[in-house]
Design a protein around this motif. Structure first.
Motif, PDB file in Angstrom:
ATOM      1  N   THR A  84       0.850  -1.187   0.000  1.00 17.79           N
ATOM      2  CA  THR A  84       0.000   0.000   0.000  1.00 17.79           C
ATOM      3  C   THR A  84       0.887   1.238   0.000  1.00 17.79           C
ATOM      4  O   THR A  84       2.109   1.147  -0.094  1.00 17.79           O
ATOM      5  CB  THR A  84      -0.925   0.010   1.229  1.00 17.79           C
ATOM      6  N   SER A  92      -9.033   5.911  -4.822  1.00 20.09           N
ATOM      7  CA  SER A  92      -9.378   4.552  -4.387  1.00 20.09           C
ATOM      8  C   SER A  92      -8.189   3.597  -4.455  1.00 20.09           C
ATOM      9  O   SER A  92      -8.383   2.385  -4.361  1.00 20.09           O
ATOM     10  CB  SER A  92     -10.521   4.015  -5.262  1.00 20.09           C
ATOM     11  N   SER A  95      -7.843   1.511  -1.149  1.00 26.11           N
ATOM     12  CA  SER A  95      -9.036   0.693  -0.891  1.00 26.11           C
ATOM     13  C   SER A  95      -9.122  -0.471  -1.874  1.00 26.11           C
ATOM     14  O   SER A  95      -9.547  -1.570  -1.503  1.00 26.11           O
ATOM     15  CB  SER A  95     -10.293   1.558  -0.965  1.00 26.11           C
ATOM     16  N   ASN A  96      -8.700  -0.261  -3.115  1.00 23.97           N
ATOM     17  CA  ASN A  96      -8.757  -1.338  -4.109  1.00 23.97           C
ATOM     18  C   ASN A  96      -7.797  -2.471  -3.768  1.00 23.97           C
ATOM     19  O   ASN A  96      -8.162  -3.651  -3.829  1.00 23.97           O
ATOM     20  CB  ASN A  96      -8.447  -0.787  -5.503  1.00 23.97           C
ATOM     21  N   LYS A  99      -8.921  -4.332  -0.724  1.00 23.65           N
ATOM     22  CA  LYS A  99     -10.044  -5.217  -1.029  1.00 23.65           C
ATOM     23  C   LYS A  99      -9.523  -6.558  -1.566  1.00 23.65           C
ATOM     24  O   LYS A  99     -10.032  -7.633  -1.202  1.00 23.65           O
ATOM     25  CB  LYS A  99     -10.961  -4.553  -2.053  1.00 23.65           C
ATOM     26  N   VAL A 100      -8.499  -6.495  -2.428  1.00 24.98           N
ATOM     27  CA  VAL A 100      -7.874  -7.724  -2.933  1.00 24.98           C
ATOM     28  C   VAL A 100      -7.234  -8.503  -1.786  1.00 24.98           C
ATOM     29  O   VAL A 100      -7.351  -9.733  -1.698  1.00 24.98           O
ATOM     30  CB  VAL A 100      -6.831  -7.396  -4.018  1.00 24.98           C
ATOM     31  N   GLU A 102      -8.097  -8.424   1.372  1.00 27.12           N
ATOM     32  CA  GLU A 102      -9.156  -9.016   2.188  1.00 27.12           C
ATOM     33  C   GLU A 102      -9.696 -10.281   1.522  1.00 27.12           C
ATOM     34  O   GLU A 102     -10.053 -11.250   2.203  1.00 27.12           O
ATOM     35  CB  GLU A 102     -10.290  -8.001   2.392  1.00 27.12           C
ATOM     36  N   GLY A 103      -9.756 -10.277   0.181  1.00 28.22           N
ATOM     37  CA  GLY A 103     -10.189 -11.481  -0.526  1.00 28.22           C
ATOM     38  C   GLY A 103      -9.226 -12.636  -0.307  1.00 28.22           C
ATOM     39  O   GLY A 103      -9.656 -13.783  -0.089  1.00 28.22           O
ATOM     40  N   TYR A 127      -4.639   0.217   8.509  1.00 29.57           N
ATOM     41  CA  TYR A 127      -5.875  -0.508   8.185  1.00 29.57           C
ATOM     42  C   TYR A 127      -5.975  -1.798   8.985  1.00 29.57           C
ATOM     43  O   TYR A 127      -6.999  -2.080   9.625  1.00 29.57           O
ATOM     44  CB  TYR A 127      -5.898  -0.803   6.683  1.00 29.57           C
TER      45      TYR A 127
END
Length: 296
Positions: A84, A92, A95-96, A99-100, A102-103, A127
């Motif tokens: 990051t 974004s 956040s993008n 999100k990956v 978190e997946g 985060y």
């Protein structure tokens, strides 16, 4: 009425000051994109040549295994490395990629395992700490201009943990830089190194070499360098993406500030017109009152 005009004009000055900052940040990000893109392009030939060299060496090592190539059938620990930014104001971008990440973490948990998280960048650290996710190791302060020494430090830590059995798989979440307008948060498996990455497709005519020392020792040295190169490439791609995202976000902020200034200017003009109209009516009313008094 005068107080309303003062409030509106004060807001206009405030927005103008903010617009100067966003425009300056847009210009800075634009200049950094060019440099970041050059670093990405300069690193690619090295990665390609290193891959080609590993393929040549691997063909002469036969079926001999290397610890970094070892696929463990029942992994007990799966790691996720997340790249990051250190700063915000990049739309974004973070956040993008989060999100990956978190997946990936959700996939690991579905396998009945708790992920081991490594993070690069202050935004990712903040985060995961806010959400109570333990972080095995983190690196900060280099997201915009990553240096090879940082990639070496990260790569050696990941390789050492894999070799020690603390992790059995490593996946990386980062942002793939295609162009200044095309950024894609993605993920790749870094460890164990896929067999086809080293041995290639196995077709075509290959040059013959005499190796000194023997191919197995050379591969022992090349494979860690290959992993470090993949980490460095991910950091470079993320840095270029971060600057591109920041330029886009600051350009949008500047355009929004211009629109707000237009709206506020119209409000100020309307309020000033209302004030002038009121003053004229007061003057006319006063004149009529004086005229009526003199006639009496």
């Amino acid at each position: 009425m005068g107080a309303k005009i003062r409030v509106v004009r004060r807001r206009i000055r405030s927005v103008q000051s903010t617009m100067k900052i966003t425009r300056a940040m847009e210009l800075i990000a634009s200049s950094r994109i060019v440099k970041a893109q050059k670093r990405v392009e300069q690193a690619r030939p090295y990665a390609l040549q290193l891959t080609a060299a590993m393929e040549d060496v691997a063909r002469h090592t036969g079926s001999r295994a290397h610890p970094l190539l070892e696929t463990r059938p029942d992994p007990a620990a799966v790691a996720v490395f997340v790249a990051t930014s250190d700063r915000g104001l990049a739309g974004s971008y973070n956040s993008n990629v989060l999100k990956v990440a978190e997946g990936l973490i959700a996939d690991v948990r579905r396998r009945g395992l708790e992920p081991v998280v490594y993070v690069s960048g202050k935004k990712g650290v903040g985060y995961f700490r806010f959400r109570g996710v333990p972080i095995r190791a983190d690196w900060q302060g280099h997201s915009e201009v990553p240096v090879y020494e940082i990639a070496e430090e990260i790569g050696h830590r990941l390789i050492d943990d894999f070799a020690a059995g603390e992790i059995d798989e490593l996946h990386c979440a980062y942002t793939d830089f295609r162009s200044a307008f095309t950024l894609r948060a993605t993920s790749k498996r870094f460890l164990p190194v896929a067999h086809n990455e080293v041995h290639g497709p196995g077709s075509g005519i290959h040059a013959e070499y005499l190796f000194e020392p023997d191919p197995a020792q050379i591969l022992e040295h090349l494979l860690p360098q290959y992993v470090i190169t993949k980490v460095y490439a991910a950091l470079l791609e993320s840095a270029a993406s971060e600057n591109a995202a920041r330029r886009r976000a600051m350009k949008a902020a500047t355009e929004n500030a211009e629109e707000i200034i237009k709206v506020l200017t119209r409000q100020a003009n309307r309020a000033r017109q209302d004030e002038i109209t009121t003053e004229i009516m007061e003057i006319v009313g006063g004149a009529e009152a004086l005229s009526g008094a003199s006639e009496e």
